[in-house]
Design a protein around this motif. Structure first.
Motif, PDB file in Angstrom:
ATOM      1  N   GLU A 277       0.829  -1.212   0.000  1.00 49.41           N
ATOM      2  CA  GLU A 277       0.000   0.000   0.000  1.00 49.41           C
ATOM      3  C   GLU A 277       0.866   1.266   0.000  1.00 49.41           C
ATOM      4  N   TRP A 278       1.984   1.224   0.738  1.00 54.33           N
ATOM      5  CA  TRP A 278       2.896   2.389   0.703  1.00 54.33           C
ATOM      6  C   TRP A 278       3.524   2.531  -0.665  1.00 54.33           C
ATOM      7  N   ASP A 279       3.903   1.390  -1.286  1.00 55.10           N
ATOM      8  CA  ASP A 279       4.448   1.439  -2.650  1.00 55.10           C
ATOM      9  C   ASP A 279       3.441   2.125  -3.579  1.00 55.10           C
TER      10      ASP A 279
ATOM     11  N   ALA B 124       1.101   4.198  -2.805  1.00 60.31           N
ATOM     12  CA  ALA B 124       1.001   5.630  -2.472  1.00 60.31           C
ATOM     13  C   ALA B 124       2.173   6.408  -3.086  1.00 60.31           C
ATOM     14  N   TYR B 125       3.377   5.832  -3.002  1.00 58.65           N
ATOM     15  CA  TYR B 125       4.537   6.521  -3.585  1.00 58.65           C
ATOM     16  C   TYR B 125       4.458   6.535  -5.109  1.00 58.65           C
ATOM     17  N   ARG B 126       3.890   5.462  -5.696  1.00 61.46           N
ATOM     18  CA  ARG B 126       3.749   5.416  -7.145  1.00 61.46           C
ATOM     19  C   ARG B 126       2.774   6.477  -7.643  1.00 61.46           C
TER      20      ARG B 126
ATOM     21  N   LEU C 204      14.006   5.867  10.779  1.00 64.11           N
ATOM     22  CA  LEU C 204      13.066   4.757  10.577  1.00 64.11           C
ATOM     23  C   LEU C 204      11.895   5.226   9.719  1.00 64.11           C
ATOM     24  N   GLY C 205      11.593   4.515   8.658  1.00 62.70           N
ATOM     25  CA  GLY C 205      10.499   4.941   7.769  1.00 62.70           C
ATOM     26  C   GLY C 205      10.859   6.259   7.119  1.00 62.70           C
ATOM     27  N   CYS C 206      12.010   6.272   6.428  1.00 63.60           N
ATOM     28  CA  CYS C 206      12.606   7.533   5.931  1.00 63.60           C
ATOM     29  C   CYS C 206      11.914   8.080   4.700  1.00 63.60           C
TER      30      CYS C 206
ATOM     31  N   CYS D  79      15.804   3.783   6.453  1.00 63.76           N
ATOM     32  CA  CYS D  79      15.178   2.562   5.943  1.00 63.76           C
ATOM     33  C   CYS D  79      13.692   2.797   5.769  1.00 63.76           C
ATOM     34  N   ASP D  80      13.154   2.133   4.773  1.00 64.47           N
ATOM     35  CA  ASP D  80      11.711   2.201   4.540  1.00 64.47           C
ATOM     36  C   ASP D  80      11.290   0.882   3.915  1.00 64.47           C
ATOM     37  N   GLN D  81      10.079   0.463   4.235  1.00 63.81           N
ATOM     38  CA  GLN D  81       9.588  -0.795   3.677  1.00 63.81           C
ATOM     39  C   GLN D  81       9.179  -0.635   2.211  1.00 63.81           C
ATOM     40  N   SER D  82       9.032   0.605   1.755  1.00 64.44           N
ATOM     41  CA  SER D  82       8.641   0.835   0.367  1.00 64.44           C
ATOM     42  C   SER D  82       9.874   0.916  -0.528  1.00 64.44           C
TER      43      SER D  82
ATOM     44  N   THR E 242      15.833  -0.799   1.701  1.00 58.85           N
ATOM     45  CA  THR E 242      14.447  -1.259   1.736  1.00 58.85           C
ATOM     46  C   THR E 242      14.352  -2.330   2.805  1.00 58.85           C
ATOM     47  N   LEU E 243      13.612  -2.028   3.831  1.00 59.30           N
ATOM     48  CA  LEU E 243      13.620  -2.931   4.989  1.00 59.30           C
ATOM     49  C   LEU E 243      12.453  -2.608   5.923  1.00 59.30           C
ATOM     50  N   ASP E 244      11.812  -3.640   6.428  1.00 58.43           N
ATOM     51  CA  ASP E 244      10.753  -3.473   7.430  1.00 58.43           C
ATOM     52  C   ASP E 244      11.422  -3.553   8.810  1.00 58.43           C
ATOM     53  N   PHE E 245      11.481  -2.411   9.485  1.00 63.67           N
ATOM     54  CA  PHE E 245      12.233  -2.397  10.758  1.00 63.67           C
ATOM     55  C   PHE E 245      11.542  -3.225  11.846  1.00 63.67           C
ATOM     56  N   LEU E 246      10.275  -3.572  11.633  1.00 56.59           N
ATOM     57  CA  LEU E 246       9.588  -4.388  12.647  1.00 56.59           C
ATOM     58  C   LEU E 246      10.067  -5.832  12.601  1.00 56.59           C
TER      59      LEU E 246
ATOM     60  N   ASP F 122      12.054   9.093  14.218  1.00 54.28           N
ATOM     61  CA  ASP F 122      10.819   8.650  13.570  1.00 54.28           C
ATOM     62  C   ASP F 122      10.016   9.902  13.286  1.00 54.28           C
ATOM     63  N   ARG F 123       9.926  10.233  12.020  1.00 55.59           N
ATOM     64  CA  ARG F 123       9.112  11.388  11.639  1.00 55.59           C
ATOM     65  C   ARG F 123       7.891  10.870  10.889  1.00 55.59           C
ATOM     66  N   GLY F 124       6.753  10.928  11.581  1.00 51.87           N
ATOM     67  CA  GLY F 124       5.513  10.516  10.937  1.00 51.87           C
ATOM     68  C   GLY F 124       5.395   9.024  10.729  1.00 51.87           C
TER      69      GLY F 124
END
Ligand code: SAM
Length: 215
Positions: free
Chosen positions: A13-15, A17-19, A50-52, A71-74, A95-99, A113-115
């Protein structure tokens, strides 16, 4: 559905959104961010974002003499971040899911962590995020958080496709087992009228030396 059943936006879903473009959240960070980071951790140092997203915050700090690992999962966001600029290699993006892949993160003096906490749509999913940040931060290390805030009168609110808003009381309850809240200031999240100029907080937290959280 109850709040606890709301699941955060997925990487796909983030991908998407960025697309789509129109990344409303992607604005230069408020001046308080660099100001507070410099106060608690002057450069040079390694920062972990985190989630850059597309790396706007990372670049703004690399220019000030930091090495920043974002890092960002997208994968779409990370590709855009790498393409934009790495400030002479001072920003590294993954590209990485920090969780699920926190073990792949470098040791950093300070975590940003911004947002990102505010994309978690329930208390439970927010607690999960805080537990991961607590694992990433060694005792004494600093976490700087920017997220949407709610007044005590309106109460905290939780959304999947939009920022969740925490009251100061709920934010404190969420972090208090693992962090000392060193400061918390009221700011506006961004500058776009009606879109991102929302009431927010910038908070500086120090990781507690707490055996209960380290096991
Ligand atoms: C609202 S955006 C903020 C992006 C950036 N920090 C900024 O200030 O522009 C939230 C970002 O967090 C990322 N994110 C959320 N959960 C994540 C996770 N578990 N691992 C990696 N990235 C995550 C999303 O992919 C998205 O890019």
């Amino acid at each position: 559905v109850s709040e606890d059943e709301l699941t955060p936006m997925s990487a796909a879903e983030w991908d998407a959104a960025y697309r789509r473009g129109n990344w409303v959240w992607d604005e230069p960070p408020p001046s308080e961010l660099a100001e507070l980071i410099q106060h608690y951790q002057p450069p040079p140092a390694t920062l972990l974002d985190l989630g850059c997203g597309v790396g706007t915050t990372a670049r703004s700090l690399a220019i000030r003499g930091y090495s920043v690992f974002g890092c960002d999962q997208s994968a779409i966001a990370i590709a855009a971040a790498r393409e934009a600029d790495t400030v002479n290699g001072r920003c590294e993006f993954a590209t990485l899911d920090f969780l699920t892949a926190a073990d792949q993160l470098p040791d950093a003096e300070l975590v940003i962590d911004r947002g990102v906490l505010h994309t978690r749509p329930s208390r439970r999913s927010q607690a999960e995020f805080v537990a991961v940040v607590a694992r990433i931060c060694r005792p004494g290390r600093i976490w700087v958080h920017i997220g949407i805030s709610a007044s005590e009168a309106e109460g905290s609110s939780f959304f999947v496709h939009g920022p969740s808003a925490l009251t100061e009381t709920d934010f404190h309850l969420l972090v208090q087992d693992s962090f000392t809240l060193l400061e918390s200031r009221a700011i506006r999240y961004g500058k776009s009228p009606g879109e991102t100029d929302l009431p927010a907080r910038i908070a500086v937290l120090r990781r507690l030396d707490s055996p209960a959280q380290d096991g």
